[in-house]
Write an enzyme that holds these catalytic residues in place. Structure first.
Site, mmCIF file in Angstrom:
data_model
loop_
_atom_site.group_PDB
_atom_site.id
_atom_site.type_symbol
_atom_site.label_atom_id
_atom_site.label_comp_id
_atom_site.label_asym_id
_atom_site.label_seq_id
_atom_site.Cartn_x
_atom_site.Cartn_y
_atom_site.Cartn_z
ATOM 1 N N ASP A 16 0.873 -1.161 0.000
ATOM 2 C CA ASP A 16 0.000 0.000 0.000
ATOM 3 C C ASP A 16 0.923 1.227 0.000
ATOM 4 O OD1 ASP A 16 -2.305 1.699 0.476
ATOM 5 O OD2 ASP A 16 -1.615 1.818 2.557
ATOM 6 N N ASP A 33 -0.254 5.125 0.740
ATOM 7 C CA ASP A 33 -0.588 6.140 1.749
ATOM 8 C C ASP A 33 -0.509 5.563 3.163
ATOM 9 O OD1 ASP A 33 -1.055 7.976 -0.253
ATOM 10 O OD2 ASP A 33 -3.194 7.556 -0.347
#
Length: 242
Positions: free
Chosen positions: A36, A38
């Site tokens: 991922d 963010d």
């Protein structure tokens, strides 16, 4: 009152430890790792930073918290947040120039180590491709290893929505990306690493999930993660055991 016997407690602890051990083994043997972006690869939430830059930070930050915790569907949260921000192409470009995303401590070393071991690294993000590509370049990750949402703009540069055909625009989208990668590349062991509910949902089809709390701890994710780390140094140490 219901009580577990000592034997039952021991069996439960053994099961957890065994599963943790298996998760670490899958990570050490991974032929692909999906991150991922963010609050994992970078310190901030890109959409929150964009909202602040456009002067609507407070309203959007709360929606992000709900989306990452899993209390609303990701696509609903994304649509609502972008309808408030309504950023122009110029604003997005200026954000990247004036406030480039900040890499999380240890991520560059971890990605470099994975690359040295011929492990394929992918960025699978519910964030925006224009920002994630900037991150990928910093980490020497090929742009065709980036899966993220695309903002759309009119010819005059005004906001026109986002590409709803991208799998990362909806809940379970990251799982769809991983399924596609496994089919396309015949990967045997794929690991997903991230901080949010959409990352946790990607396992399965990911063979293992590692929860990351180095920037923000989301209790719903921590409580359901077999392996939860707060620094990328913990993952580097595990690779040193190979």
């Amino acid at each position: 009152m219901f009580r577990l016997s000592c034997l039952e407690v021991d069996d439960t602890l053994y099961s957890i430890m065994t599963t943790l051990s298996q998760t670490k083994e899958i990570f050490r043997r991974a032929d692909a790792v999906c991150f991922d972006v963010d609050s994992t690869v970078i310190r901030e939430e890109g959409i929150d930073e964009l909202a602040k830059f456009c002067g609507v930070g407070d309203a959007v930050t709360e929606m992000t918290r709900q989306a990452m915790g899993g209390s609303v569907t990701f696509k609903t949260a994304l649509t609502e947040r972008l309808s408030i921000i309504r950023c122009s192409r110029e604003q997005v470009n200026k954000l990247i120039t004036d406030h480039p995303p900040q890499l999380t401590t240890g991520i560059k070393e971890l990605v470099d180590t994975l690359h040295q071991r011929n492990v394929k690294v992918f960025l699978v993000s519910g964030g925006f491709r224009c920002i994630v590509e900037h991150v990928a370049t910093q980490l020497n990750i090929p742009l065709h290893h980036v899966y993220a949402n695309r903002l759309k703009f009119y010819f005059n540069g005004e906001y026109a929505g986002f590409d709803e055909t991208q799998p990362t625009s909806e809940s379970n989208g990251k799982g769809k990306v991983i399924s596609m990668l496994k089919e396309k590349h015949s990967f045997k062991n794929v690991v997903m690493i991230g901080d949010g509910a959409t990352d946790l949902e990607a396992c399965p089809p990911a063979n293992a999930f590692i929860g990351f709390g180095g920037n923000v701890v989301r209790q719903q994710v921590k409580g359901r993660s077999l392996w939860y780390v707060t620094s990328f140094g913990e993952l580097l140490k595990e690779l040193e055991k190979i």
